[in-house]
Design an enzyme around this catalytic site. Sequence first.
Site, PDB file in Angstrom:
ATOM      1  N   ASP A 134      -2.715  75.507 -97.820  1.00  0.00           N
ATOM      2  CA  ASP A 134      -3.290  74.293 -97.226  1.00  0.00           C
ATOM      3  C   ASP A 134      -2.200  73.546 -96.462  1.00  0.00           C
ATOM      4  O   ASP A 134      -1.012  73.725 -96.731  1.00  0.00           O
ATOM      5  CB  ASP A 134      -3.794  73.348 -98.330  1.00  0.00           C
ATOM      6  CG  ASP A 134      -5.144  73.757 -98.903  1.00  0.00           C
ATOM      7  OD1 ASP A 134      -5.859  74.548 -98.265  1.00  0.00           O
ATOM      8  OD2 ASP A 134      -5.477  73.263-100.000  1.00  0.00           O
ATOM      9  N   ARG A 173      -6.708  78.863 -90.750  1.00  0.00           N
ATOM     10  CA  ARG A 173      -7.838  77.939 -90.880  1.00  0.00           C
ATOM     11  C   ARG A 173      -7.563  76.836 -89.856  1.00  0.00           C
ATOM     12  O   ARG A 173      -6.474  76.273 -89.856  1.00  0.00           O
ATOM     13  CB  ARG A 173      -7.901  77.332 -92.279  1.00  0.00           C
ATOM     14  CG  ARG A 173      -8.942  76.200 -92.372  1.00  0.00           C
ATOM     15  CD  ARG A 173      -8.798  75.371 -93.636  1.00  0.00           C
ATOM     16  NE  ARG A 173      -9.028  76.166 -94.809  1.00  0.00           N
ATOM     17  CZ  ARG A 173      -8.434  75.911 -95.995  1.00  0.00           C
ATOM     18  NH1 ARG A 173      -7.579  74.922 -96.120  1.00  0.00           N
ATOM     19  NH2 ARG A 173      -8.687  76.667 -97.030  1.00  0.00           N
TER      20      ARG A 173
END
Length: 299
Positions: free
Chosen positions: A125, A175
């Site tokens: 992340d 992402r």
Amino acid sequence: MNPINKAIVSVVKNLPQSIVFIFAKKYIAGETLEDGIRVVRELNSKGILATMDVLGEAVTNKEESIQAKNECLKVLDAINEFKLNSNLSVKPTQMGLNIDKEFCYHQFSEIIEHASKYNNFVRIDMEDSSTTYATFELYRKLKSKYDNVGVVIQAYLKRIINEISRNDMKDTNYRLCKGIYIEPEEIAYQDRQEVRENFIRILNYLFDNGNYVGIATHDDYLIENAYKMIKEKNISKDKFEFQMLYGVKEKLRDKINADGYKIRVYVPFGKHWYNYSIRRLQENPQVAWYITKSIFSHN
Ligand code: FDA
């Protein structure tokens, strides 16, 4: 955020955690691994994939970080044991990025090696801008050794295209999201449309360069544009997926699924749910308003 919404958010931030949990429940699977498994099973039964996240961030000591890493290893075991269709998302500061970069690298290595035993994948992340470059460095070091790891790009960052166009970022599984942290205007677009335009620019770049992209947004405008781009460029279905957060815009999620596209839901769970939930709240002040009203009204 407008001043009224800002005020509402700050009121909610001052409420006891037990009350904040009333709204947080919508965005987290629960406090335990069993809760995470239950939610992923439900999603999988509808043909929706998941990425599991053990909530936690910005740990300040190695013991806490090692504990979080051990929980990640257990999640990977559970995904394998229960044949869940899920990978794992991990925050760098939870693995000790702010304590000791080398230590953080070893923590991630252990998780990624464990994942590769099960043919699984780990997503790093992206957190606030104080960690952006250290996270990319960490990613590049891991990528030179493992191929089951990917990273995140935040479209609100003005110069992020320089980072992704580097030679050593080729063949990255990304992402792409807008970015959730509050960042200064020197480095980040503040205007909603400018962020969207940068998102589309980056998506275009990544497709043209053959990257795999997790298109992580609930924004109808971006999803429509992504659909268009996928059709125009004839992008093969094994080069992208859509991604959404648990508890957000389920109708749109189900539509993407029904349209035959791969969709993955981010499923956070764990004891450290508070900071994550406050960020969700900052993004959706209507929820804050609703909570404030329900708490302070007698109806
Ligand atoms: P936008 O905020 O414009 O939302 C579009 C619409 O979705 C809103 O109008 C609203 O209706 C609805 N919506 C959005 N948020 C909602 C909420 N909390 N509750 C209810 N409705 C809501 N960021 C980051 O900095 N680092 C990361 O690693 C990640 N990882 C990540 C993974 C996944 C799978 C997703 C989907 C998102 C992230 N993000 C993230 C968060 C991301 O950067 C971004 O902040 C949010 O997705 C919100 O932006 P949208 O593009 O969805 O648009």
